[in-house]
Write a protein that holds these residues in place. Sequence first.
Motif, short mmCIF file in Angstrom:
data_model
loop_
_atom_site.label_atom_id
_atom_site.label_comp_id
_atom_site.label_asym_id
_atom_site.label_seq_id
_atom_site.Cartn_x
_atom_site.Cartn_y
_atom_site.Cartn_z
N ARG A 210 31.66 36.16 24.72
CA ARG A 210 30.30 35.93 24.86
C ARG A 210 30.04 35.99 26.57
O ARG A 210 29.10 36.68 27.03
N LEU A 211 30.95 35.28 27.33
CA LEU A 211 30.95 35.38 28.86
C LEU A 211 31.01 36.57 29.21
O LEU A 211 30.46 36.91 30.02
N ALA A 212 32.04 37.25 28.84
CA ALA A 212 32.04 38.81 29.06
C ALA A 212 30.81 39.78 28.80
O ALA A 212 30.40 40.61 29.55
N GLU A 213 30.37 39.36 27.58
CA GLU A 213 29.02 40.20 27.49
C GLU A 213 28.06 39.90 28.47
O GLU A 213 27.17 40.79 28.59
N ASN B 39 44.21 37.10 42.87
CA ASN B 39 43.37 37.70 41.85
C ASN B 39 42.47 38.68 42.21
O ASN B 39 42.29 39.67 41.86
N SER B 40 41.76 38.30 43.43
CA SER B 40 40.54 39.30 43.74
C SER B 40 40.99 40.32 44.59
O SER B 40 40.54 41.66 44.63
N ALA B 41 42.14 40.15 45.26
CA ALA B 41 42.70 41.39 46.26
C ALA B 41 43.72 42.23 45.60
O ALA B 41 43.86 43.11 45.79
N PHE B 42 44.66 41.27 44.76
CA PHE B 42 45.74 41.89 44.36
C PHE B 42 45.76 42.26 42.70
O PHE B 42 46.65 42.90 42.28
N HIS B 43 44.71 41.65 42.07
CA HIS B 43 44.41 41.83 40.71
C HIS B 43 45.54 41.18 39.75
O HIS B 43 46.25 41.81 38.86
N PHE B 44 46.12 40.10 40.36
CA PHE B 44 46.78 39.06 39.30
C PHE B 44 46.35 38.46 38.75
O PHE B 44 45.14 37.67 39.38
N PRO B 45 46.67 37.97 37.61
CA PRO B 45 45.77 36.91 36.39
C PRO B 45 45.75 35.56 37.28
O PRO B 45 46.33 34.38 36.28
N ALA B 46 45.68 35.21 38.33
CA ALA B 46 45.84 33.91 38.87
C ALA B 46 44.80 32.99 38.68
O ALA B 46 43.30 33.71 38.94
N GLN B 47 44.67 31.82 38.38
CA GLN B 47 43.71 30.99 38.07
C GLN B 47 43.15 30.11 39.32
O GLN B 47 44.11 28.96 39.67
N ASP C 263 39.77 37.86 34.50
CA ASP C 263 38.28 37.31 34.93
C ASP C 263 38.03 35.82 34.46
O ASP C 263 37.02 35.45 34.97
N ALA C 264 39.13 35.34 34.06
CA ALA C 264 38.67 33.84 33.51
C ALA C 264 38.03 33.05 34.68
O ALA C 264 37.23 32.03 34.31
N HIS C 265 38.60 32.77 35.72
CA HIS C 265 38.45 31.76 36.68
C HIS C 265 36.91 32.23 37.20
O HIS C 265 36.19 31.31 37.69
N ARG C 266 36.73 33.36 37.47
CA ARG C 266 35.44 33.76 37.70
C ARG C 266 34.29 33.59 36.90
O ARG C 266 33.07 33.20 37.28
N TRP C 267 34.46 33.75 35.40
CA TRP C 267 33.51 33.42 34.55
C TRP C 267 33.39 31.95 34.66
O TRP C 267 32.18 31.44 34.53
N LEU C 268 34.23 31.09 34.50
CA LEU C 268 34.14 29.65 34.67
C LEU C 268 33.79 29.13 35.79
O LEU C 268 32.75 28.18 35.69
N ILE C 269 33.72 29.90 37.02
CA ILE C 269 33.18 29.17 38.15
C ILE C 269 31.99 29.57 38.12
O ILE C 269 30.77 28.79 38.60
N LEU C 270 31.25 30.63 37.75
CA LEU C 270 29.98 31.05 37.58
C LEU C 270 28.99 30.24 36.62
O LEU C 270 28.07 29.77 37.10
N HIS C 271 29.91 29.92 35.53
CA HIS C 271 29.01 29.41 34.40
C HIS C 271 28.84 27.88 34.86
O HIS C 271 27.94 27.21 34.84
#
Length: 220
Positions: free
Chosen positions: A22-25, A137-145, A184-192
Amino acid sequence: MVQPRRLPQPLPFAQQVAIFSRLAEANPQPETELVFSNPFTLVVAVALSAQATDVGVNKATRGLFAVADTPQKMLDLGLEGVTEHVKTIGLFRQKAKNVIALSRILVEEFGGEVPDSRAALMSLPGVGRKTANVVLNSAFHFPAQAVDTHIFRVGNRTRIAPGRDVEEVERAIEDNVPARFQQDAHRWLILHGRYICQARRPRCAVCPIYDLCPYEEKTA
């Protein structure tokens, strides 16, 4: 001896999938709200954002990055020049010193390039684990949280990622959020957390995961 607070169990896998679907949608391509053009400007922006808003940082860095978007250019600008640009941000004097110091280390020890290692990033002045994870995460696209106060709150309220401190929440995200949502988990969660699941009064009436969230003190 006082026993540590027992954490609730994280939400089951199927419920995690439903929530992040749902967050992704609702937001298919979540982005950090800090403005940057390369890994170096991202390091600087995140380092400046401690105890400051992204909006305030972006206002300050607009002029700064126009003249200094590499470590060498930042050194050429000098401490006084950096201080003048960031003086509207909290703790600006120490942050300006950190920006100059980390720029010098990047030039002298890393050939002017931002490293893609958490340990190397955390060796830079003003760069902690959260900042390092944002860059990875944002510069090197590693799934870091990168866990901040918003993610800590949302992780515990929703039981997506329960934890007693930010590192426990970080590990809980890594252990429990389905792999396809990790990037994208940490970005969805921070924006939420920033716009919906707010600290004092969560906006449950407009929450896209209202029926999936076990939080008992819903506002609607």
